[in-house]
Design an enzyme around this catalytic site. Structure first.
Site, PDB file in Angstrom:
ATOM      1  N   TYR A  12       0.835  -1.219   0.000  1.00  0.00           N
ATOM      2  CA  TYR A  12       0.000   0.000   0.000  1.00  0.00           C
ATOM      3  C   TYR A  12       0.866   1.263   0.000  1.00  0.00           C
ATOM      4  O   TYR A  12       0.810   2.069  -0.942  1.00  0.00           O
ATOM      5  CB  TYR A  12      -0.932  -0.065   1.217  1.00  0.00           C
ATOM      6  N   ILE A  21      13.463 -10.661   1.860  1.00  0.00           N
ATOM      7  CA  ILE A  21      14.660 -10.076   2.497  1.00  0.00           C
ATOM      8  C   ILE A  21      15.277 -10.998   3.550  1.00  0.00           C
ATOM      9  O   ILE A  21      16.344 -10.695   4.079  1.00  0.00           O
ATOM     10  CB  ILE A  21      14.385  -8.683   3.115  1.00  0.00           C
ATOM     11  N   ALA A  23       8.646  -3.351   3.849  1.00  0.00           N
ATOM     12  CA  ALA A  23       8.121  -4.723   3.930  1.00  0.00           C
ATOM     13  C   ALA A  23       7.981  -5.176   5.376  1.00  0.00           C
ATOM     14  O   ALA A  23       8.982  -5.471   6.034  1.00  0.00           O
ATOM     15  CB  ALA A  23       9.064  -5.664   3.178  1.00  0.00           C
ATOM     16  N   THR A  37       6.398   3.198  13.224  1.00  0.00           N
ATOM     17  CA  THR A  37       4.983   3.337  13.564  1.00  0.00           C
ATOM     18  C   THR A  37       4.789   4.062  14.889  1.00  0.00           C
ATOM     19  O   THR A  37       5.656   3.986  15.777  1.00  0.00           O
ATOM     20  CB  THR A  37       4.344   1.939  13.687  1.00  0.00           C
ATOM     21  N   TYR A  96       3.888  -6.245  17.466  1.00  0.00           N
ATOM     22  CA  TYR A  96       4.078  -5.411  16.275  1.00  0.00           C
ATOM     23  C   TYR A  96       4.884  -4.152  16.632  1.00  0.00           C
ATOM     24  O   TYR A  96       5.918  -3.860  16.021  1.00  0.00           O
ATOM     25  CB  TYR A  96       2.723  -5.032  15.661  1.00  0.00           C
ATOM     26  N   PHE A 134     -15.565  -0.366  17.161  1.00  0.00           N
ATOM     27  CA  PHE A 134     -14.993  -1.011  18.348  1.00  0.00           C
ATOM     28  C   PHE A 134     -14.984  -0.041  19.536  1.00  0.00           C
ATOM     29  O   PHE A 134     -14.017   0.687  19.736  1.00  0.00           O
ATOM     30  CB  PHE A 134     -13.567  -1.471  18.070  1.00  0.00           C
ATOM     31  N   ASP A 188      -6.307  -0.883  21.923  1.00  0.00           N
ATOM     32  CA  ASP A 188      -6.570   0.408  21.285  1.00  0.00           C
ATOM     33  C   ASP A 188      -6.580   1.527  22.325  1.00  0.00           C
ATOM     34  O   ASP A 188      -7.503   1.609  23.132  1.00  0.00           O
ATOM     35  CB  ASP A 188      -7.956   0.392  20.605  1.00  0.00           C
TER      36      ASP A 188
HETATM   37  N1  UDP Z   1     -11.871   0.555  14.093  1.00  0.00           N
HETATM   38  C1  UDP Z   1     -13.222   0.273  14.230  1.00  0.00           C
HETATM   39  N2  UDP Z   1     -13.747  -0.723  13.451  1.00  0.00           N
HETATM   40  C2  UDP Z   1     -13.015  -1.423  12.538  1.00  0.00           C
HETATM   41  C3  UDP Z   1     -11.647  -1.107  12.404  1.00  0.00           C
HETATM   42  C4  UDP Z   1     -11.101  -0.119  13.194  1.00  0.00           C
HETATM   43  O1  UDP Z   1     -13.912   0.877  15.043  1.00  0.00           O
HETATM   44  O2  UDP Z   1     -13.578  -2.305  11.879  1.00  0.00           O
HETATM   45  C5  UDP Z   1     -11.274   1.620  14.911  1.00  0.00           C
HETATM   46  C6  UDP Z   1     -10.112   1.156  15.773  1.00  0.00           C
HETATM   47  O3  UDP Z   1     -10.583   0.754  17.033  1.00  0.00           O
HETATM   48  C7  UDP Z   1      -9.246   2.425  15.846  1.00  0.00           C
HETATM   49  C8  UDP Z   1      -9.546   3.143  14.541  1.00  0.00           C
HETATM   50  O4  UDP Z   1     -10.742   2.579  14.032  1.00  0.00           O
HETATM   51  O5  UDP Z   1      -9.677   3.237  16.893  1.00  0.00           O
HETATM   52  C9  UDP Z   1      -8.436   2.961  13.500  1.00  0.00           C
HETATM   53  O6  UDP Z   1      -8.158   1.582  13.403  1.00  0.00           O
HETATM   54  P1  UDP Z   1      -7.278   0.963  12.234  1.00  0.00           P
HETATM   55  O7  UDP Z   1      -7.318  -0.528  12.406  1.00  0.00           O
HETATM   56  O8  UDP Z   1      -7.724   1.528  10.937  1.00  0.00           O
HETATM   57  O9  UDP Z   1      -5.823   1.528  12.504  1.00  0.00           O
HETATM   58  P2  UDP Z   1      -4.897   1.438  13.836  1.00  0.00           P
HETATM   59  O10 UDP Z   1      -5.312   2.597  14.709  1.00  0.00           O
HETATM   60  O11 UDP Z   1      -5.137   0.109  14.460  1.00  0.00           O
HETATM   61  O12 UDP Z   1      -3.522   1.605  13.284  1.00  0.00           O
END
Ligand code: UDP
Length: 320
Positions: free
Chosen positions: A11, A46, A68, A111, A135, A202, A279
């Site tokens: 991506y 790699i 990657a 990240t 991760y 979520f 999260d």
């Molecule tokens: N999220 C959500 N539903 C989903 C995927 C993500 O509510 O199906 C929320 C997740 O809890 C976070 C935000 O969206 O608060 C961004 O999540 P994503 O997985 O896109 O990126 P991350 O923050 O994990 O890098």
């Protein structure tokens, strides 16, 4: 310049390749997955030191971009071996091959997950590094390895700590396509296009104004421009450094859904569910260092543009 883009079929990597080619550079992509037919692609893992040595014997690269890696937090918890093997061990193999080939410049995809649960927001680069999943730990381990490689071998690196990479090529040629898809914006847009019945939110009980998580969404084309500035900085003799890449603006999950409803003009079904493990409530970048040191200026800070470009991509490829 001649650049190697490791993970250039992915991506963010594919947007980087487009950016470098349009700036007139020569680019070779190393990936386990094929790129577009008009791009010079070497099929390579790699983890394969001999294949890397052969590649570096065939070409002289001024710098390497390394995209990657495995990126799913949940999977990293259930299968940490996969993450440490690919994100750390294979990266180490790449770095050692670079040292053997005397390639001195690397731009590395890191990240915001290196910070773990934020102790304050916006998060600057000095924020304590306390990743809360394999991760994030894998990326932080590589950042530390890179510091040691600079001291010992003079390998200069820029580590770019992405917040939430999002959006798609403004010209519509590239976009996001993960399998399985786990990222919020593509999932919302799949619900808008009808490829998915609904999007799941979520958690509604976070300590944020509307109860949903707040994130800093940064356009993938702006990530590419930051990498281009980072490599110029290194080639001009800049010291190894880490930079946050984000807009410094936080949007809640609910705000992203509202923006997607406005952009698409479609109803988007939402299913409310419980929090996803790991999260934090709010992640917002302080990206002043990248602006000051690299001269980075994001072009697409608005949610409507980010979601709009992603929507163009979703609509353009209904077969996916
Ligand atoms: N999220 C959500 N539903 C989903 C995927 C993500 O509510 O199906 C929320 C997740 O809890 C976070 C935000 O969206 O608060 C961004 O999540 P994503 O997985 O896109 O990126 P991350 O923050 O994990 O890098």
């Amino acid at each position: 310049m001649k650049y190697l883009v490791v993970g250039g079929a992915g991506y963010i990597g594919s947007h980087m390749v487009k950016h470098l080619l349009s700036d007139g550079h020569e680019v070779v992509v190393a990936d386990t997955v094929a790129t577009a037919p008009d791009i010079e692609w070497v099929e390579l893992d790699i983890a394969d030191a001999r294949a890397l040595d052969r590649l570096f014997a065939d070409y002289h690269f001024d710098a390497v971009f390394h995209f990657a890696s495995h990126i799913q937090v949940g999977e990293s918890v259930s299968d940490p071996g996969k993450y440490y093997q690919n994100n750390v061990a294979a990266t180490l193999t790449l770095l050692e091959a670079m040292v053997r080939a005397d390639i001195k410049h690397l731009v590395f995809s890191s990240t915001a997950a290196v910070y773990g649960d934020p102790q304050y927001v916006p998060i600057d680069e000095q924020h304590p590094k306390a990743p809360i999943n394999p991760y994030g730990r894998s990326k932080w381990m590589v950042e530390q390895i890179l510091e040691d490689f600079d001291r010992a071998y003079g390998l200069k690196s820029v580590r770019l700590r992405y917040f939430n990479a999002a959006g798609a090529d403004p010209e519509g040629l590239l976009g996001e396509c993960h399998e399985p898809e786990t990222h919020l914006i593509p999932l919302i847009l799949q619900a808008a296009s009808g490829r998915r019945a609904a999007v799941t939110v979520f958690g509604h009980d976070y300590d944020t104004p509307d109860g949903t998580c707040i994130r800093d969404y940064v356009h993938v084309a702006d990530l590419a421009s930051a990498h281009a500035l980072a490599v110029e900085y290194l080639l001009q003799g800049g010291a190894s450094a880490s930079f946050n890449l984000g807009n410094g603006l936080g949007f809640s999950v609910q705000e992203v859904i509202d923006a997607a409803r406005a952009v698409t003009g479609r109803p988007i079904q939402v299913i409310e569910t419980s929090r996803r493990e790991g999260d934090p409530a709010t992640l917002v970048a302080d990206a002043q260092r990248a602006k000051k040191v690299l001269g980075w200026q994001p072009r697409f800070a608005g949610l409507e543009e980010i979601v709009g470009h992603a929507w163009n991509w979703e609509r353009k490829y209904p077969w996916r």
